[in-house]
Design a protein around this motif. Sequence first.
Motif, PDB file in Angstrom:
ATOM      1  N   VAL A   1     -23.756  91.591   9.511  1.00 30.98           N
ATOM      2  CA  VAL A   1     -24.775  91.511   8.459  1.00 30.98           C
ATOM      3  C   VAL A   1     -25.926  92.505   8.682  1.00 30.98           C
ATOM      4  CG1 VAL A   1     -24.269  89.132   7.790  1.00 30.98           C
ATOM      5  CG2 VAL A   1     -25.990  89.536   9.503  1.00 30.98           C
ATOM      6  N   ASN A   2     -26.067  92.994   9.900  1.00 29.15           N
ATOM      7  CA  ASN A   2     -27.056  94.047  10.133  1.00 29.15           C
ATOM      8  C   ASN A   2     -26.789  94.706  11.484  1.00 29.15           C
ATOM      9  OD1 ASN A   2     -29.155  95.747   9.501  1.00 29.15           O
ATOM     10  ND2 ASN A   2     -30.633  94.099   9.129  1.00 29.15           N
ATOM     11  N   THR A   3     -27.268  95.935  11.614  1.00 27.05           N
ATOM     12  CA  THR A   3     -27.116  96.658  12.868  1.00 27.05           C
ATOM     13  C   THR A   3     -28.265  97.639  13.001  1.00 27.05           C
ATOM     14  OG1 THR A   3     -25.488  97.760  14.270  1.00 27.05           O
ATOM     15  CG2 THR A   3     -25.659  98.579  12.031  1.00 27.05           C
ATOM     16  N   SER A   4     -28.549  98.066  14.237  1.00 34.24           N
ATOM     17  CA  SER A   4     -29.779  98.847  14.439  1.00 34.24           C
ATOM     18  C   SER A   4     -29.614 100.354  14.258  1.00 34.24           C
ATOM     19  CB  SER A   4     -30.350  98.552  15.823  1.00 34.24           C
ATOM     20  OG  SER A   4     -29.424  98.917  16.816  1.00 34.24           O
ATOM     21  N   MET A   5     -28.391 100.881  14.418  1.00 38.85           N
ATOM     22  CA  MET A   5     -28.240 102.324  14.198  1.00 38.85           C
ATOM     23  C   MET A   5     -28.167 102.598  12.705  1.00 38.85           C
ATOM     24  SD  MET A   5     -25.810 103.765  17.232  1.00 38.85           S
ATOM     25  CE  MET A   5     -26.516 104.197  18.822  1.00 38.85           C
ATOM     26  N   GLY A   6     -28.343 103.856  12.286  1.00 36.80           N
ATOM     27  CA  GLY A   6     -28.503 104.118  10.866  1.00 36.80           C
ATOM     28  C   GLY A   6     -27.577 105.162  10.302  1.00 36.80           C
ATOM     29  N   LEU A   7     -28.187 106.153   9.639  1.00 37.04           N
ATOM     30  CA  LEU A   7     -27.422 107.286   9.095  1.00 37.04           C
ATOM     31  C   LEU A   7     -26.750 108.015  10.252  1.00 37.04           C
ATOM     32  CD1 LEU A   7     -26.953 109.362   6.666  1.00 37.04           C
ATOM     33  CD2 LEU A   7     -28.898 110.585   7.622  1.00 37.04           C
ATOM     34  N   THR A   8     -27.495 108.084  11.354  1.00 37.00           N
ATOM     35  CA  THR A   8     -26.978 108.704  12.583  1.00 37.00           C
ATOM     36  C   THR A   8     -27.219 107.692  13.715  1.00 37.00           C
ATOM     37  OG1 THR A   8     -29.039 109.639  13.422  1.00 37.00           O
ATOM     38  CG2 THR A   8     -27.874 110.910  11.707  1.00 37.00           C
ATOM     39  N   PRO A   9     -26.702 107.996  14.912  1.00 38.97           N
ATOM     40  CA  PRO A   9     -26.962 107.069  16.021  1.00 38.97           C
ATOM     41  C   PRO A   9     -28.417 107.078  16.505  1.00 38.97           C
ATOM     42  CG  PRO A   9     -24.982 108.364  16.417  1.00 38.97           C
ATOM     43  CD  PRO A   9     -25.686 108.986  15.247  1.00 38.97           C
ATOM     44  N   ASN A  10     -29.243 107.990  15.985  1.00 43.97           N
ATOM     45  CA  ASN A  10     -30.625 108.030  16.474  1.00 43.97           C
ATOM     46  C   ASN A  10     -31.539 107.138  15.655  1.00 43.97           C
ATOM     47  OD1 ASN A  10     -32.866 108.577  17.914  1.00 43.97           O
ATOM     48  ND2 ASN A  10     -32.993 110.753  17.380  1.00 43.97           N
TER      49      ASN A  10
END
Length: 406
Positions: free
Chosen positions: A219-228
């Motif tokens: 349902v959610n995760t901390s990485m985004g468009l990139t791993p940074n």
Amino acid sequence: MIVLSVNAGSSSLKFQAFDMPEETVLISGVFERIGMKESFYTIKLNGEKIKKEVELKNHERAMELVMEELIDNKIVESLDEIKAIGHRIAQGGPYFDKTEEMTDENIKKVKELSVLAPLHNPAAVKGIKAAMEVVPNALQTGAFDTAFHQTIEEENYMYPVPYEWCEKYKVRKYGFHGTSHKYVSSRMNEILGRYNTKLITCHIGNGASVSAIKEGICVNTSMGLTPNSGLMMGSRCGDMDATVITYMMQQLDCTAEEMDTILNKQSGLLGISGISSDSRDIEDGIKIGNQRCNLAQKMFTNRIIDHIAKYYVELGGCDAIVFTAGIGENSIHTRREILDGLAVLGVKIDEEANDCRGIERLITTEDSSIPCYIIPTNEELMIARDTYALYQQKENKKELEANEII
Ligand code: ADP
């Protein structure tokens, strides 16, 4: 049945051969410095490691050598016995929500997504093409780091920027380490003996991310468009005020590419400590009273605690917290700091149980409000499992079709 799990980087290729469905590792290896001088590879077999210095012109040559090793070491008699090869791919964008067969059309999509993962996706394509050349009859699949996170709802994956950025440039949260989060969360459910769970999984290695998983769905995760993004990492900054970037580009008069290098390779634990991106060096620094190592460690663990707290609220509680990857599995000190930071939620560390490295174990006391576990990750096995399942599906379909025709 033999299934290979392959992870191709721009100048490296790692592989493991599994006997499925038993999940036994038969042989594994790493090819390094592909396309460079002084290339070599190491093979691990029966607990022994053998290093061979050979010219590795390209990924195809590395793949040929994988096959030679499989035959020479009598893992297979002929290459026809290799029925399926699963490839790790970093970025699946909005296209892939599970492991898929690498058809020409899908390879085209992986290539198209190279704009979002310029170092990783082209390397994966090289690995897939090399495997297709060398073992043309095997099923080739792609297991995406982003796929497990495709279930995240729009309000969690969109960024508050002009809406067209997502439509036109595919700018949104994709998340990474998905194969690892999927593996440890399914293992956690096995241990708990139920699947209607709320889990928070912490993959803390050199790269680090936290995921919130409800009933097996991310349902959610901390990485985004990139791993940074999200956590502070070995040499990546993670989340911060976005304007720092434009402000510092003006101050340093640097290009976007240079800034990208600073934020990915010179920040995080390395940037703050000024010593190292490796958490073992930070721990050594703390022992001798280095204040910047102390600060780096505090910033590092605070961000993990922040994310766990945020996901605890988002999930409406939590049945278990999992630690995995290099630091999560091995750093007694980091785990202790995180669990101490969660004491307000009623989490109670079992100091004796926590005093271990790299093994599956419960590390909180019986009366802890949330049980916390170490579960060593195994991304290669997860890729082999998905690939084996896809192979079985295809075979079953073929059989059904054949029966209908008859
Ligand atoms: P990645 O796959 O992202 O490169 P890993 O999962 O291999 O990273 O994790 C690497 C990190 O694990 C390094 O920061 C390293 O210091 C840390 N690590 C490995 N062993 C230990 C240990 N015994 N104690 C503390 N940290 C450790």
